[in-house]
Design a protein around this motif. Structure first.
Motif, PDB file in Angstrom:
ATOM      1  N   ARG A   1      18.699 -29.619  39.208  1.00 19.46           N
ATOM      2  CA  ARG A   1      19.331 -29.931  37.934  1.00 19.46           C
ATOM      3  C   ARG A   1      19.723 -31.405  37.907  1.00 19.46           C
ATOM      4  NH1 ARG A   1      23.358 -24.765  36.608  1.00 19.46           N
ATOM      5  NH2 ARG A   1      21.710 -23.169  36.636  1.00 19.46           N
ATOM      6  N   ILE A   2      19.452 -32.037  36.777  1.00 17.68           N
ATOM      7  CA  ILE A   2      19.824 -33.439  36.626  1.00 17.68           C
ATOM      8  C   ILE A   2      20.657 -33.607  35.354  1.00 17.68           C
ATOM      9  CG2 ILE A   2      17.755 -34.261  37.821  1.00 17.68           C
ATOM     10  CD1 ILE A   2      16.634 -35.095  35.064  1.00 17.68           C
ATOM     11  N   ILE A   3      21.483 -34.647  35.355  1.00 17.59           N
ATOM     12  CA  ILE A   3      22.216 -35.051  34.163  1.00 17.59           C
ATOM     13  C   ILE A   3      21.535 -36.288  33.609  1.00 17.59           C
ATOM     14  CG2 ILE A   3      24.402 -35.927  33.267  1.00 17.59           C
ATOM     15  CD1 ILE A   3      25.853 -34.232  35.303  1.00 17.59           C
ATOM     16  N   VAL A   4      21.121 -36.241  32.358  1.00 17.41           N
ATOM     17  CA  VAL A   4      20.364 -37.337  31.752  1.00 17.41           C
ATOM     18  C   VAL A   4      21.245 -38.576  31.620  1.00 17.41           C
ATOM     19  CG1 VAL A   4      19.141 -38.122  29.680  1.00 17.41           C
ATOM     20  CG2 VAL A   4      18.809 -35.782  30.529  1.00 17.41           C
ATOM     21  N   THR A   5      20.792 -39.683  32.202  1.00 17.57           N
ATOM     22  CA  THR A   5      21.502 -40.964  32.133  1.00 17.57           C
ATOM     23  C   THR A   5      20.728 -42.008  31.329  1.00 17.57           C
ATOM     24  OG1 THR A   5      20.503 -41.536  34.265  1.00 17.57           O
ATOM     25  CG2 THR A   5      22.762 -40.681  34.305  1.00 17.57           C
ATOM     26  N   ASP A   6      19.451 -41.776  31.102  1.00 12.35           N
ATOM     27  CA  ASP A   6      18.598 -42.723  30.382  1.00 12.35           C
ATOM     28  C   ASP A   6      17.749 -41.948  29.384  1.00 12.35           C
ATOM     29  OD1 ASP A   6      18.339 -45.441  32.428  1.00 12.35           O
ATOM     30  OD2 ASP A   6      19.008 -43.558  33.303  1.00 12.35           O
ATOM     31  N   LEU A   7      17.795 -42.372  28.131  1.00  9.76           N
ATOM     32  CA  LEU A   7      16.956 -41.789  27.082  1.00  9.76           C
ATOM     33  C   LEU A   7      16.425 -42.965  26.283  1.00  9.76           C
ATOM     34  CD1 LEU A   7      15.997 -39.161  25.662  1.00  9.76           C
ATOM     35  CD2 LEU A   7      18.037 -39.298  24.235  1.00  9.76           C
ATOM     36  N   THR A   8      15.166 -43.319  26.544  1.00  9.71           N
ATOM     37  CA  THR A   8      14.636 -44.587  26.031  1.00  9.71           C
ATOM     38  C   THR A   8      13.400 -44.371  25.163  1.00  9.71           C
ATOM     39  OG1 THR A   8      13.291 -44.953  28.021  1.00  9.71           O
ATOM     40  CG2 THR A   8      15.520 -45.834  28.027  1.00  9.71           C
ATOM     41  N   HIS A   9      13.211 -45.281  24.245  1.00 16.40           N
ATOM     42  CA  HIS A   9      12.107 -45.177  23.284  1.00 16.40           C
ATOM     43  C   HIS A   9      10.931 -46.054  23.700  1.00 16.40           C
ATOM     44  CE1 HIS A   9      11.962 -49.084  21.133  1.00 16.40           C
ATOM     45  NE2 HIS A   9      13.194 -49.203  21.572  1.00 16.40           N
ATOM     46  N   PHE A  10       9.780 -45.716  23.157  1.00 10.43           N
ATOM     47  CA  PHE A  10       8.565 -46.499  23.310  1.00 10.43           C
ATOM     48  C   PHE A  10       8.126 -47.001  21.929  1.00 10.43           C
ATOM     49  CE2 PHE A  10       8.262 -43.475  26.879  1.00 10.43           C
ATOM     50  CZ  PHE A  10       8.024 -44.343  27.920  1.00 10.43           C
TER      51      PHE A  10
ATOM     52  N   LEU B   1      23.344 -34.551  40.872  1.00  6.87           N
ATOM     53  CA  LEU B   1      24.639 -34.777  41.509  1.00  6.87           C
ATOM     54  C   LEU B   1      24.719 -34.158  42.905  1.00  6.87           C
ATOM     55  CD1 LEU B   1      27.217 -34.404  38.585  1.00  6.87           C
ATOM     56  CD2 LEU B   1      26.290 -36.472  39.604  1.00  6.87           C
ATOM     57  N   ASP B   2      23.825 -33.225  43.224  1.00  6.95           N
ATOM     58  CA  ASP B   2      23.844 -32.618  44.557  1.00  6.95           C
ATOM     59  C   ASP B   2      23.432 -33.616  45.630  1.00  6.95           C
ATOM     60  OD1 ASP B   2      24.721 -30.204  43.586  1.00  6.95           O
ATOM     61  OD2 ASP B   2      22.696 -29.376  43.369  1.00  6.95           O
ATOM     62  N   ASN B   3      22.384 -34.415  45.351  1.00  8.19           N
ATOM     63  CA  ASN B   3      21.889 -35.340  46.376  1.00  8.19           C
ATOM     64  C   ASN B   3      21.888 -36.799  45.932  1.00  8.19           C
ATOM     65  OD1 ASN B   3      19.733 -35.441  44.604  1.00  8.19           O
ATOM     66  ND2 ASN B   3      18.343 -34.252  45.913  1.00  8.19           N
ATOM     67  N   LYS B   4      22.408 -37.069  44.719  1.00  8.21           N
ATOM     68  CA  LYS B   4      22.541 -38.435  44.177  1.00  8.21           C
ATOM     69  C   LYS B   4      21.199 -39.113  43.897  1.00  8.21           C
ATOM     70  CE  LYS B   4      26.850 -37.691  45.249  1.00  8.21           C
ATOM     71  NZ  LYS B   4      27.757 -37.060  44.272  1.00  8.21           N
ATOM     72  N   VAL B   5      20.117 -38.360  43.847  1.00  6.91           N
ATOM     73  CA  VAL B   5      18.794 -38.921  43.613  1.00  6.91           C
ATOM     74  C   VAL B   5      18.580 -39.144  42.124  1.00  6.91           C
ATOM     75  CG1 VAL B   5      16.318 -38.399  43.689  1.00  6.91           C
ATOM     76  CG2 VAL B   5      17.736 -37.967  45.682  1.00  6.91           C
ATOM     77  N   CYS B   6      17.962 -40.271  41.777  1.00  4.43           N
ATOM     78  CA  CYS B   6      17.585 -40.546  40.396  1.00  4.43           C
ATOM     79  C   CYS B   6      16.171 -40.029  40.164  1.00  4.43           C
ATOM     80  CB  CYS B   6      17.651 -42.043  40.107  1.00  4.43           C
ATOM     81  SG  CYS B   6      17.270 -42.467  38.379  1.00  4.43           S
ATOM     82  N   VAL B   7      15.990 -39.286  39.079  1.00  4.03           N
ATOM     83  CA  VAL B   7      14.725 -38.627  38.775  1.00  4.03           C
ATOM     84  C   VAL B   7      14.247 -39.058  37.390  1.00  4.03           C
ATOM     85  CG1 VAL B   7      13.607 -36.405  38.316  1.00  4.03           C
ATOM     86  CG2 VAL B   7      15.255 -36.615  40.199  1.00  4.03           C
TER      87      VAL B   7
ATOM     88  N   CYS C   1      27.927 -43.391  37.822  1.00  7.84           N
ATOM     89  CA  CYS C   1      28.481 -44.132  38.958  1.00  7.84           C
ATOM     90  C   CYS C   1      27.687 -43.919  40.241  1.00  7.84           C
ATOM     91  CB  CYS C   1      29.944 -43.748  39.167  1.00  7.84           C
ATOM     92  SG  CYS C   1      31.034 -44.399  37.857  1.00  7.84           S
ATOM     93  N   CYS C   2      26.800 -42.917  40.263  1.00  8.92           N
ATOM     94  CA  CYS C   2      25.929 -42.742  41.438  1.00  8.92           C
ATOM     95  C   CYS C   2      25.054 -43.970  41.659  1.00  8.92           C
ATOM     96  CB  CYS C   2      25.044 -41.507  41.267  1.00  8.92           C
ATOM     97  SG  CYS C   2      25.900 -39.943  41.525  1.00  8.92           S
ATOM     98  N   GLY C   3      24.672 -44.640  40.588  1.00 12.45           N
ATOM     99  CA  GLY C   3      23.821 -45.821  40.713  1.00 12.45           C
ATOM    100  C   GLY C   3      24.565 -47.110  40.468  1.00 12.45           C
ATOM    101  N   LEU C   4      25.915 -47.059  40.533  1.00 11.02           N
ATOM    102  CA  LEU C   4      26.718 -48.231  40.186  1.00 11.02           C
ATOM    103  C   LEU C   4      26.659 -49.299  41.279  1.00 11.02           C
ATOM    104  CD1 LEU C   4      28.744 -49.464  38.147  1.00 11.02           C
ATOM    105  CD2 LEU C   4      30.567 -48.348  39.458  1.00 11.02           C
ATOM    106  N   VAL C   5      26.389 -50.529  40.856  1.00 10.99           N
ATOM    107  CA  VAL C   5      26.343 -51.667  41.773  1.00 10.99           C
ATOM    108  C   VAL C   5      27.228 -52.783  41.210  1.00 10.99           C
ATOM    109  CG1 VAL C   5      24.056 -51.153  42.682  1.00 10.99           C
ATOM    110  CG2 VAL C   5      24.271 -52.565  40.625  1.00 10.99           C
ATOM    111  N   GLY C   6      27.539 -53.760  42.060  1.00  9.62           N
ATOM    112  CA  GLY C   6      28.426 -54.826  41.642  1.00  9.62           C
ATOM    113  C   GLY C   6      27.780 -55.860  40.744  1.00  9.62           C
TER     114      GLY C   6
END
Length: 229
Positions: free
Chosen positions: A2-11, A24-30, A91-96
């Protein structure tokens, strides 16, 4: 998975949309491949924060920086996540800073990463010190982002591929519309999802171009941007 959608982009081809999300289980971006049909996405009311379940598998061949590409044969919409879970996924992909996130040094005004410097990933989350939405003076009707990340580095006139903002711009890319958005953004905590395009050339510059995949605000959001219209 299961993933939570963080990006919804157009073409440019509005018949399809690209999504990406965090497990959220393994912090992987899909990034599910193939892309979704835009009408299916609209009919199912899939928006940022949606929970999707699928038989996601890493593609057998991936090329940096697009290591998030996953194949699937089934996909199910389970409904929206909570605000807290959506923030956790961002925040899983949050960088400075953008330089930290992609592991590169960028010159002032640089908007792309050369082919021979391809990073290990193509999507990150950054916080901002400031952000403004402006009109693209070369392409009237389009909005661009000007922002300063937490390192103090400023990025000017980046393309906004966020589907919600794209749809908003089609109807409200006026001085009044931009004033409304910018006034709202100044009152919120803002996170950006910064993505890299596929290989692309602009003049003699070839590489992966930075784009704003998502503009997310807390604690509030503009409902007319976060909906399908």
């Amino acid at each position: 998975m299961r993933i939570i959608v963080t990006d919804l982009t157009h073409f440019q081809n509005e018949d399809c949309v690209c999504i990406a999300g965090i497990c959220l289980d393994n912090k992987v971006c899909v990034r599910p491949m193939p892309y979704l049909d835009s009408q299916v996405c609209k009919n199912s009311n899939i928006l940022p924060g949606a929970i999707l379940e699928g038989d996601f598998k890493p593609k057998s061949v991936v090329t940096k920086p697009h290591t998030e590409d996953y194949s699937y044969t089934s996909l199910k919409f389970l409904g929206p996540s909570s605000s807290d879970d959506f923030l956790s996924s961002l925040c899983c992909g949050l960088v400075g800073s953008i330089e930290e996130g992609f592991g590169v040094k960028l010159e002032d005004g640089q908007k792309h990463i050369p082919l021979d410097e391809a990073p290990e990933r193509s999507i990150i989350t950054v916080g901002v010190n400031s952000i403004s939405i402006v009109e693209d003076k070369y392409n009237p009707g389009k909005m661009r982002a000007v922002f300063t990340d937490k390192s103090g580095k400023t990025f000017r006139y980046l393309s906004i591929t966020d589907l919600g903002f794209y749809s908003y711009a089609k109807k409200n890319n006026t001085e009044e519309g931009r004033r409304k958005v910018n006034g709202f953004l100044r009152r919120q905590k803002v996170y950006l999802r910064i993505g890299l395009s596929r290989e692309h050339s602009v003049g003699d510059r070839v590489g992966y171009w930075m784009q704003v995949n998502g503009i997310y605000t807390f604690p509030d959001f503009l409902e007319e941007i976060r909906c399908h219209k």
